[in-house]
Design a protein around this motif. Structure first.
Motif, PDB file in Angstrom:
ATOM      1  N   PRO A   1       0.599   1.674   7.923  1.00 23.75           N
ATOM      2  CA  PRO A   1      -0.624   2.079   7.846  1.00 23.75           C
ATOM      3  C   PRO A   1      -1.295   2.436   9.450  1.00 23.75           C
ATOM      4  O   PRO A   1      -0.829   1.916  10.339  1.00 23.75           O
ATOM      5  CB  PRO A   1      -1.155   0.763   7.403  1.00 23.75           C
TER       6      PRO A   1
ATOM      7  N   ARG B   1     -12.305  12.717  -9.630  1.00 19.57           N
ATOM      8  CA  ARG B   1     -11.271  13.492  -8.583  1.00 19.57           C
ATOM      9  C   ARG B   1     -10.005  13.859  -9.691  1.00 19.57           C
ATOM     10  O   ARG B   1      -9.526  14.935  -9.763  1.00 19.57           O
ATOM     11  CB  ARG B   1     -10.781  12.493  -7.460  1.00 19.57           C
TER      12      ARG B   1
ATOM     13  N   GLY C   1      -3.190  10.849  -5.739  1.00 16.73           N
ATOM     14  CA  GLY C   1      -2.737   9.939  -4.734  1.00 16.73           C
ATOM     15  C   GLY C   1      -3.180   9.994  -3.270  1.00 16.73           C
ATOM     16  O   GLY C   1      -3.154   9.033  -2.606  1.00 16.73           O
ATOM     17  N   HIS C   2      -3.196  10.980  -2.831  1.00 17.64           N
ATOM     18  CA  HIS C   2      -3.629  10.934  -1.389  1.00 17.64           C
ATOM     19  C   HIS C   2      -5.073  10.385  -1.096  1.00 17.64           C
ATOM     20  O   HIS C   2      -5.257  10.065   0.069  1.00 17.64           O
ATOM     21  CB  HIS C   2      -3.915  12.607  -1.137  1.00 17.64           C
ATOM     22  N   SER C   3      -5.937  10.508  -2.077  1.00 15.90           N
ATOM     23  CA  SER C   3      -6.982   9.520  -1.962  1.00 15.90           C
ATOM     24  C   SER C   3      -6.792   8.191  -1.747  1.00 15.90           C
ATOM     25  O   SER C   3      -7.433   7.585  -0.907  1.00 15.90           O
ATOM     26  CB  SER C   3      -8.112  10.048  -2.810  1.00 15.90           C
ATOM     27  N   GLN C   4      -5.887   7.649  -2.464  1.00 15.76           N
ATOM     28  CA  GLN C   4      -5.772   6.294  -2.328  1.00 15.76           C
ATOM     29  C   GLN C   4      -4.871   6.112  -1.102  1.00 15.76           C
ATOM     30  O   GLN C   4      -5.142   5.058  -0.439  1.00 15.76           O
ATOM     31  CB  GLN C   4      -4.632   5.796  -3.644  1.00 15.76           C
ATOM     32  N   CYS C   5      -4.157   6.934  -0.669  1.00 17.09           N
ATOM     33  CA  CYS C   5      -3.340   6.724   0.801  1.00 17.09           C
ATOM     34  C   CYS C   5      -4.478   6.726   1.719  1.00 17.09           C
ATOM     35  O   CYS C   5      -4.329   5.772   2.538  1.00 17.09           O
ATOM     36  CB  CYS C   5      -2.333   7.757   0.856  1.00 17.09           C
TER      37      CYS C   5
ATOM     38  N   GLU D   1      -5.678  -7.345   3.444  1.00 21.58           N
ATOM     39  CA  GLU D   1      -5.505  -5.955   3.385  1.00 21.58           C
ATOM     40  C   GLU D   1      -4.763  -5.939   2.031  1.00 21.58           C
ATOM     41  O   GLU D   1      -5.158  -4.899   1.221  1.00 21.58           O
ATOM     42  CB  GLU D   1      -4.331  -5.696   4.366  1.00 21.58           C
TER      43      GLU D   1
ATOM     44  N   GLN E   1      -7.494   5.882   1.460  1.00 17.27           N
ATOM     45  CA  GLN E   1      -8.419   4.569   1.527  1.00 17.27           C
ATOM     46  C   GLN E   1      -7.548   3.423   2.227  1.00 17.27           C
ATOM     47  O   GLN E   1      -8.001   2.466   3.022  1.00 17.27           O
ATOM     48  CB  GLN E   1      -8.552   4.137  -0.214  1.00 17.27           C
ATOM     49  N   SER E   2      -6.276   3.426   1.791  1.00 14.73           N
ATOM     50  CA  SER E   2      -5.354   2.408   2.521  1.00 14.73           C
ATOM     51  C   SER E   2      -5.269   2.481   3.792  1.00 14.73           C
ATOM     52  O   SER E   2      -5.518   1.519   4.478  1.00 14.73           O
ATOM     53  CB  SER E   2      -4.013   2.181   1.926  1.00 14.73           C
ATOM     54  N   ALA E   3      -5.120   3.709   4.494  1.00 16.70           N
ATOM     55  CA  ALA E   3      -5.380   3.936   6.000  1.00 16.70           C
ATOM     56  C   ALA E   3      -6.479   3.540   6.463  1.00 16.70           C
ATOM     57  O   ALA E   3      -6.542   2.942   7.523  1.00 16.70           O
ATOM     58  CB  ALA E   3      -4.957   5.566   6.199  1.00 16.70           C
TER      59      ALA E   3
ATOM     60  N   SER F   1      -6.836  -0.161   6.566  1.00 16.92           N
ATOM     61  CA  SER F   1      -6.124  -0.494   7.834  1.00 16.92           C
ATOM     62  C   SER F   1      -6.716  -0.419   9.122  1.00 16.92           C
ATOM     63  O   SER F   1      -6.759  -1.386  10.037  1.00 16.92           O
ATOM     64  CB  SER F   1      -4.683   0.029   8.018  1.00 16.92           C
TER      65      SER F   1
ATOM     66  N   THR G   1       0.850  -1.081   0.057  1.00 23.26           N
ATOM     67  CA  THR G   1       0.012  -0.048   0.038  1.00 23.26           C
ATOM     68  C   THR G   1       1.017   1.048  -0.078  1.00 23.26           C
ATOM     69  O   THR G   1       2.066   1.170   0.144  1.00 23.26           O
ATOM     70  CB  THR G   1      -0.940  -0.116   1.166  1.00 23.26           C
ATOM     71  N   ALA G   2       0.298   2.370  -0.459  1.00 23.33           N
ATOM     72  CA  ALA G   2       0.933   3.491  -0.505  1.00 23.33           C
ATOM     73  C   ALA G   2       1.149   4.200   0.964  1.00 23.33           C
ATOM     74  O   ALA G   2       2.131   5.287   1.010  1.00 23.33           O
ATOM     75  CB  ALA G   2       0.275   4.533  -1.295  1.00 23.33           C
ATOM     76  N   VAL G   3       0.735   3.477   2.025  1.00 27.48           N
ATOM     77  CA  VAL G   3       0.959   4.152   3.425  1.00 27.48           C
ATOM     78  C   VAL G   3       1.831   2.914   4.128  1.00 27.48           C
ATOM     79  O   VAL G   3       1.862   2.978   5.372  1.00 27.48           O
ATOM     80  CB  VAL G   3      -0.122   4.288   4.002  1.00 27.48           C
TER      81      VAL G   3
ATOM     82  N   GLN H   1      -6.638   0.272  -4.949  1.00 31.89           N
ATOM     83  CA  GLN H   1      -6.226   1.617  -4.787  1.00 31.89           C
ATOM     84  C   GLN H   1      -4.924   1.573  -5.696  1.00 31.89           C
ATOM     85  O   GLN H   1      -4.483   2.470  -6.530  1.00 31.89           O
ATOM     86  CB  GLN H   1      -5.468   1.980  -3.396  1.00 31.89           C
TER      87      GLN H   1
ATOM     88  N   THR I   1     -16.203  -0.503  -9.131  1.00 29.03           N
ATOM     89  CA  THR I   1     -17.126   0.400  -8.765  1.00 29.03           C
ATOM     90  C   THR I   1     -16.419   1.902  -8.237  1.00 29.03           C
ATOM     91  O   THR I   1     -17.063   2.815  -8.086  1.00 29.03           O
ATOM     92  CB  THR I   1     -17.938   0.048  -7.469  1.00 29.03           C
ATOM     93  N   TRP I   2     -15.074   1.526  -8.257  1.00 29.37           N
ATOM     94  CA  TRP I   2     -14.119   2.938  -7.836  1.00 29.37           C
ATOM     95  C   TRP I   2     -13.797   3.687  -9.114  1.00 29.37           C
ATOM     96  O   TRP I   2     -13.429   4.826  -8.858  1.00 29.37           O
ATOM     97  CB  TRP I   2     -13.007   2.268  -7.242  1.00 29.37           C
TER      98      TRP I   2
ATOM     99  N   SER J   1     -17.357   2.705  -2.384  1.00 30.79           N
ATOM    100  CA  SER J   1     -16.736   1.649  -3.180  1.00 30.79           C
ATOM    101  C   SER J   1     -15.841   0.927  -2.408  1.00 30.79           C
ATOM    102  O   SER J   1     -15.864  -0.435  -2.207  1.00 30.79           O
ATOM    103  CB  SER J   1     -15.978   2.043  -4.393  1.00 30.79           C
ATOM    104  N   LEU J   2     -15.201   1.619  -1.392  1.00 27.65           N
ATOM    105  CA  LEU J   2     -14.308   0.974  -0.719  1.00 27.65           C
ATOM    106  C   LEU J   2     -14.893   0.036   0.270  1.00 27.65           C
ATOM    107  O   LEU J   2     -14.848  -0.900   0.853  1.00 27.65           O
ATOM    108  CB  LEU J   2     -13.424   1.973   0.157  1.00 27.65           C
TER     109      LEU J   2
ATOM    110  N   GLN K   1      -5.826   2.376  -9.119  1.00 24.68           N
ATOM    111  CA  GLN K   1      -6.073   4.112  -9.395  1.00 24.68           C
ATOM    112  C   GLN K   1      -4.914   4.620  -9.485  1.00 24.68           C
ATOM    113  O   GLN K   1      -4.883   5.586 -10.403  1.00 24.68           O
ATOM    114  CB  GLN K   1      -7.020   4.486  -8.008  1.00 24.68           C
ATOM    115  N   THR K   2      -3.858   4.363  -8.813  1.00 26.67           N
ATOM    116  CA  THR K   2      -2.534   5.235  -8.943  1.00 26.67           C
ATOM    117  C   THR K   2      -2.017   4.956 -10.163  1.00 26.67           C
ATOM    118  O   THR K   2      -1.347   5.753 -11.063  1.00 26.67           O
ATOM    119  CB  THR K   2      -1.653   4.938  -7.798  1.00 26.67           C
TER     120      THR K   2
ATOM    121  N   ALA L   1      -9.516  14.302   1.741  1.00 26.42           N
ATOM    122  CA  ALA L   1      -9.124  13.336   0.848  1.00 26.42           C
ATOM    123  C   ALA L   1     -10.318  12.783  -0.127  1.00 26.42           C
ATOM    124  O   ALA L   1      -9.976  11.776  -0.924  1.00 26.42           O
ATOM    125  CB  ALA L   1      -8.549  12.054   1.479  1.00 26.42           C
TER     126      ALA L   1
END
Lengths: 352, 369
Positions: free
Chosen positions: B183, A254, B230-234, A208, B236-238, B241, A198-200, A215, A246-247, B268-269, A218-219, B261
């Motif tokens: 995360p 955005r 990309g902040h919105s993907q971050c 997970e 989502q992942s956060a 988690s 993940t990006a985090v 995600q 659905t995303w 969807s998530l 998406q990136t 975000a």
């Protein structure tokens, strides 16, 4: 559930390599010796643990061996009952995970040759994707050109999580070759785990990683669009495989907003992201990640403002639906025909 | 979004809001670096002068993804007395709070002590920022409320900071950023959630931050727009988690706010998490209910930057799926992608939903009467 129709194209099935030893006949002496002398064992990615419920539907799971390793099972489970005209084989084997470009290239070559002999030669409905060694763009292009002479290869396959974002210019020779040879680029869920999944950072769980595929897609769409891949290669098609659907619309809303705000940064992007997606990007149907009510589904397809984006897939043998319910409830017969037949044929020029 | 070269203006846009609003994402800035020194021990003043700040990214000045505008802020938001955008209370009052009838403004300071590798410095800077928020902002304008910023990578010291501020009505939430070393559901952050729950404070998770991880799971991209999107993907992942580590299950009174975000991705998530949880729940037995239930009950969303579909009604489908009771209006002042309260909701939204969106939800969540 909407009614399936005969003659459809399943754009995402997964034949499994039983074991690394299965590839030995397709490696040259040097690499065969490397595999055996160095004691290399099977290449199994964390993305699809063999016994995970996602990896195989219970009634598609064989008594022995890996889900998806038997052609007879694939015929019995999907090719025959879904009355498919074609199914596109996307092997998910850990060949992209090794870091040596030489080893990766040898494994990819063996995997592609194995696919021809063990699958494509044995059922005329099957088509293949070319797995490429992305550690070396030069070797990846060579592998595409080598395999492309066989028209049963209809696509090039890459993972959604690799070493770099997929729009990066260093990768463009791959896209040039794909466009020239009428091969869409299929981007499949899964990670080479060369970056945190993940990006985090690194999460704790398989669930997970799996949920996080969306995600990653998406990136990658952002990267592909803003780097200008489709400005440079306007005829290139890309297919997001096992991405979820659905995303898509909220993501594009955005991206569109920020593109309007800062397009001076990437002035070569001369069309709205939404238009680029409509002309160049497609998505496989499964896993269909909407709630099971028709009203929501109808609105979600309305949001896409196109009936050409989605391609039929079962994601065999992964467990995304039960029985024959590959199509979510609420699809009109016209849309079913688009998804199952028209859209795949419009996407894959080699599909004849 | 602002018009890039509009003349500096103290007036609101020609359309004006008719009723009071809450602005749940305002970014106060320091006029000078030394503005924080009265709240910092000599040791840390010395440290800043000699060594500077080492974040989990390589640049000491300037971002690796250059913003589209200076300080990513509106060009018309420079205060007349000088200093960067967002650094003057009187100008913020004239440009934002008064014309937009802001009744509640939630301050979310960025560039604080978060995302810094030296965790002692991180804690000291965060504590200083909290004092500074009271002195410079909330004590001088009662419409403004502060967020407790905490040294995010050291859960215990962060919890101590929260406990020290608990009960101080200058503060209405705890602030984290979405990008951290791990995360946000990971155990190292649990003391933060425990302390926030005990204090009855929501935890806001604002987009951005530094944790050393590439902003895509495929490595570092090239452009500022990729970082922004990309902040919105971050986020989502956060959030995934937080759900999958069982944070909401373990802290059932914890409320979290997803700030700046987007919210379009929320349904969807939640659907996707529900679907995979049905398959894989034996791996995470501590997640006892469908993920969408935790999200529906314990998560709020600020609105800016509102997603921008060609057809507005598409966005209203999404809001309906999330719940009109979970959105908190925000402008993101003074940043360039400011959402104007007079423009974000078109006619046709019911009065109840409009009131909840602009003010009611925020007052209820933050306990403002």
């Amino acid at each position: 559930m909407a009614s399936l129709i005969a003659g459809g194209v399943d754009c995402d099935v997964h034949p499994a390599v039983p074991h690394l030893t299965s590839l030995l006949p397709y490696l040259n002496d040097y690499w065969r010796d490397q595999v055996t002398t160095r004691g290399m064992v099977d290449l199994i990615s964390q993305s699809y643990p063999q016994n995970s419920p996602i990896t195989s539907r219970p009634d598609w799971r064989p008594e022995n061996g890996k889900p998806g390793e038997s052609l007879a099972d694939m015929q019995r489970h999907v090719l025959d009952p879904f009355q498919l005209s074609h199914a596109i084989c996307n092997p998910l084997y850990g060949v992209q995970m090794v870091f040596s470009e030489d080893l990766q290239a040898a494994f990819c070559r063996a995997l592609n040759d194995w696919l021809v002999k063990e699958w494509l030669d044995r059922d005329p409905r099957l088509r293949g994707s070319i797995v490429i060694p992305t550690q070396s763009v030069e070797k990846a292009v060579a592998e595409i050109e080598r395999c492309a002479t066989d028209r049963r290869f209809v696509q090039v396959l890459m993972l959604v999580m690799g070493d770099t974002p997929l729009g990066k210019r260093a990768l463009w020779p791959i896209y040039e070759a794909a466009e020239r040879l009428e091969l869409p680029i299929g981007i499949h869920a899964g990670s080479a785990y060369h970056n945190p999944p993940t990006a985090v950072g690194w999460g704790s769980y398989h669930i997970e990683d799996y949920a996080g595929q969306a995600q990653a897609f998406q990136t990658q769409l952002t990267s592909l669009i803003v780097e200008g891949v489709f400005v440079k290669y306007p005829r290139l098609k890309m297919v997001m495989l096992e991405s979820g659907v659905t995303w898509i619309s909220p993501f594009l809303w955005r991206l569109h907003k920020f593109w309007r705000g800062v397009r001076m940064e990437t002035p070569w992007v001369d069309r709205a992201p939404l238009e680029i997606v409509r002309s160049n990007i497609r998505f496989s149907l499964q896993p269909f990640d909407a709630p099971p009510d028709e009203a929501t589904l109808i609105r979600l397809f309305e949001h896409m403002q196109s009936d050409e984006l989605v391609l039929f897939s079962t994601d065999y043998p992964h467990w995304q639906f039960d029985g024959q319910e590959a199509l979510p409830a609420g699809l009109t017969p016209d849309l079913v025909r688009k998804i199952m037949i028209d859209n795949p044929h419009a996407t894959y020029p080699r599909l004849t | 979004m602002n018009i890039q070269f509009r003349e500096s203006s103290e007036a609101a846009s020609p359309l004006t809001v008719k009723t009071a609003i809450a602005d749940c994402d305002i970014h106060p800035a320091r006029a000078t670096r030394a503005e924080l020194y009265p709240y910092l021990a000599k040791r840390w003043q010395h440290h800043l002068e000699v060594y500077g700040v080492h974040a989990y990214q390589g640049m000491m000045e300037g971002p690796p993804y250059p913003k589209a505008q200076p300080n990513a802020s509106r060009r018309d938001a420079y205060p007349p007395e000088g200093g960067p955008q967002g650094s003057s209370l009187s100008f913020m009052q004239k440009q934002l709070l008064d014309p937009n009838k802001v009744q509640l403004g939630v301050l979310n300071p960025l560039n604080t002590g978060q995302g810094i590798r030296n965790h002692e410095l991180s804690a000291a800077l965060c504590s200083a920022i909290n004092d500074w928020q009271i002195d410079k902002w909330t004590s001088k304008d009662k419409r403004l409320k502060a967020s407790i910023v905490v040294g995010n990578e050291d859960g215990l010291s962060a919890a101590a900071e929260i406990r020290e501020r608990a009960g101080d009505r200058n503060f209405v939430q705890v602030l984290l950023l979405s990008r951290n070393v791990e995360p946000l559901g990971q155990r190292r952050y649990w003391p933060i959630y425990q302390a926030a729950e005990e204090a009855g404070l929501p935890v806001g998770v604002h987009a951005f931050g530094f944790g050393g991880n590439p902003i895509t799971p495929s490595g570092w991209p090239s452009y500022y727009i990729e970082e922004m999107v990309g902040h919105s993907q971050c986020q989502q992942s956060a959030l995934a988690s937080l759900v999958l580590e069982g944070v909401f299950e373990r802290f059932p009174k914890l409320k979290m706010v997803m700030i700046e975000a987007g919210f379009g991705w929320a349904p969807s998530l939640a659907w996707r998490l529900d679907k995979v949880w049905q398959r894989l729940r034996s791996e995470v037995p501590h997640v006892k209910r469908p993920p969408s239930e935790y999200i529906r009950e314990q998560v709020w969303w600020t609105t800016q930057p509102m997603e921008d579909p060609e057809r507005r009604e598409d966005l209203f489908d999404v809001i309906k799926w999330i719940g009109w009771d979970r959105l908190l209006f925000a402008t993101d002042y003074p940043h360039w992608d400011y959402d104007d309260p007079s423009r974000v909701l078109p006619a046709g939204v019911s009065e109840d939903n409009r009131e909840a969106f602009y003010l009611g939800n925020a007052k209820k969540l933050y306990g403002i009467s």
